[in-house]
Design an enzyme around this catalytic site. Sequence first.
Site, mmCIF file in Angstrom:
data_model
loop_
_atom_site.group_PDB
_atom_site.id
_atom_site.type_symbol
_atom_site.label_atom_id
_atom_site.label_comp_id
_atom_site.label_asym_id
_atom_site.label_seq_id
_atom_site.Cartn_x
_atom_site.Cartn_y
_atom_site.Cartn_z
ATOM 1 N N SER A 126 0.861 -1.184 -0.073
ATOM 2 C CA SER A 126 0.018 -0.031 0.080
ATOM 3 C C SER A 126 0.979 1.151 0.021
ATOM 4 C CB SER A 126 -0.734 0.086 1.253
ATOM 5 O OG SER A 126 -1.519 1.433 1.443
ATOM 6 N N TYR A 151 -1.988 -0.731 10.848
ATOM 7 C CA TYR A 151 -2.266 -1.318 9.563
ATOM 8 C C TYR A 151 -1.101 -0.947 8.649
ATOM 9 C CZ TYR A 151 -3.709 -0.957 4.742
ATOM 10 O OH TYR A 151 -3.524 -1.102 3.304
ATOM 11 N N LYS A 155 2.050 -3.500 6.698
ATOM 12 C CA LYS A 155 2.473 -3.340 5.257
ATOM 13 C C LYS A 155 4.020 -3.220 5.127
ATOM 14 C CE LYS A 155 -1.385 -4.310 3.541
ATOM 15 N NZ LYS A 155 -1.665 -5.698 3.058
HETATM 16 C C1 UD1 Z 1 -5.862 4.656 3.607
HETATM 17 C C2 UD1 Z 1 -4.376 4.468 3.244
HETATM 18 C C3 UD1 Z 1 -4.327 3.277 2.316
HETATM 19 C C4 UD1 Z 1 -5.295 2.163 2.758
HETATM 20 C C5 UD1 Z 1 -6.548 2.338 3.081
HETATM 21 C C6 UD1 Z 1 -7.491 1.332 3.722
HETATM 22 C C7 UD1 Z 1 -2.893 6.256 2.997
HETATM 23 C C8 UD1 Z 1 -2.446 7.396 2.533
HETATM 24 N N1 UD1 Z 1 -4.040 5.228 2.676
HETATM 25 O O1 UD1 Z 1 -6.448 5.135 2.640
HETATM 26 O O2 UD1 Z 1 -3.030 2.725 2.125
HETATM 27 O O3 UD1 Z 1 -5.315 1.086 1.778
HETATM 28 O O4 UD1 Z 1 -6.573 3.490 4.193
HETATM 29 O O5 UD1 Z 1 -8.568 1.578 4.302
HETATM 30 O O6 UD1 Z 1 -2.584 5.874 4.662
HETATM 31 N N2 UD1 Z 1 -12.772 10.946 3.685
HETATM 32 C C9 UD1 Z 1 -13.739 11.912 4.174
HETATM 33 N N3 UD1 Z 1 -14.841 11.656 4.543
HETATM 34 C C10 UD1 Z 1 -15.011 10.131 4.764
HETATM 35 C C11 UD1 Z 1 -14.129 9.155 4.383
HETATM 36 C C12 UD1 Z 1 -12.753 9.568 3.894
HETATM 37 O O7 UD1 Z 1 -13.315 13.061 3.992
HETATM 38 O O8 UD1 Z 1 -16.390 9.809 5.168
HETATM 39 C C13 UD1 Z 1 -11.492 11.553 3.086
HETATM 40 C C14 UD1 Z 1 -10.310 11.019 4.192
HETATM 41 O O9 UD1 Z 1 -10.186 12.099 5.120
HETATM 42 C C15 UD1 Z 1 -9.089 10.841 2.841
HETATM 43 C C16 UD1 Z 1 -9.794 10.481 1.914
HETATM 44 O O10 UD1 Z 1 -11.234 10.782 1.934
HETATM 45 O O11 UD1 Z 1 -8.497 12.248 3.066
HETATM 46 C C17 UD1 Z 1 -9.509 9.084 1.414
HETATM 47 O O12 UD1 Z 1 -9.803 8.296 2.476
HETATM 48 P P1 UD1 Z 1 -9.953 6.910 2.604
HETATM 49 O O13 UD1 Z 1 -10.830 6.211 1.610
HETATM 50 O O14 UD1 Z 1 -10.445 6.207 4.193
HETATM 51 O O15 UD1 Z 1 -8.555 6.070 2.236
HETATM 52 P P2 UD1 Z 1 -7.160 6.783 3.062
HETATM 53 O O16 UD1 Z 1 -7.204 7.045 4.432
HETATM 54 O O17 UD1 Z 1 -6.701 7.676 1.652
#
Ligand code: UD1
Length: 336
Positions: A126, A151, A155
Amino acid sequence: MKKRILLTGGAGYIGAHTAVELILQGYDILLIDDFSKSNKALLTGIEKITNKCPSFQEGDCKDSKFLESIFSKNKFDTVIHFAAYKSVKESVQEPLLYYDNNLRSMTELLRAMNNFAVNELIFSSSCTVYGQPDVIPVDETAPFKRAESPYGATKQMCERLLEDVVLAGEKLKVISLRYFNPIGAHPSALIGELPIGVPDNLVPYVTQTAAGLREKLTIFGDDYSTPDGSCLRDFIHVMDLAQAHVSAVEKIDSMPSRNEAFNLGTGEGVSVLGLARKFIEVTGVKLNYEVGPRRPGDIEKVYANPAKAKKLLGWQTKLTLETALADAWRWQKQLA
Ligand code: UD1
């Protein structure tokens, strides 16, 4: 003769999409899964798409007896190791569960591969291994920063473990695929992401909100130093990701070293707000969202430099963010 391939976690989100691509390209595959975080429905979906009932065995990769029975009855060329827990949030609450599951399944698998002389491994890593990189787009030479979550640490540790095992032996070949943010579903809407309970990930939350299952989406922070203030990510269509695994299977014999890692991303940073707006534009549905506070542990911005994958795997993304969001929505609609 096509390779025979074992997919651990083959009934999961990325495993199932990869299984479809491998079957359609004529590979002989066996899926194993313990269904602790996945669903039998995806096996039915794989069968409907490919017109082929996927070979499948239920069991846990931490169970050495189970692995022994699988490896003794089948001769594999390659293993793709998807099986792992992946919730950042749950890993903070239950670190032992994550270290135990993700590390022990890896060590047991490596032991079984060694015992049965199976020498090719493709590992689901990841972009989380980089933490917040100093240089963006990030390439594979970037150092690992301290992981933000257990997590992420698993990795990093698995990649380190693989490096050491490759060095100590003479035959094992490893490709670690560092996924950025996989989204979307198969265009048939027969397989897709099936989050358990309230989704942590952005796109399932978006589609569930649009479907009326959640009241509103919260955008976690708009005060980051990014163009619109929300976080930047590299969203990659799961079908592109699946295709990268096929390329890795084909190219693992011709890598410059026996241990290589690849970024799998589009190379483009898309903001969280940008994605929400794009979803509305693409689907024409209403999406109730508001900006809320930052989510602890979030990385401000990360997107891939995918040049190495293009050069050595001959792979690059083909599908757009629009396609990924339309496919995710089609999948959500048939679930509701
Ligand atoms: C993280 C990890 C990724 C992992 C994944 C598994 C990092 C950079 N990435 O992804 O490697 O495979 O988790 O779960 O560490 N968001 C909102 N509202 C929501 C949900 C998310 O604003 O309700 C935003 C988050 O703050 C983030 C983005 O959307 O900025 C993506 O979030 P998410 O889909 O959870 O993935 P990551 O955290 O990027």
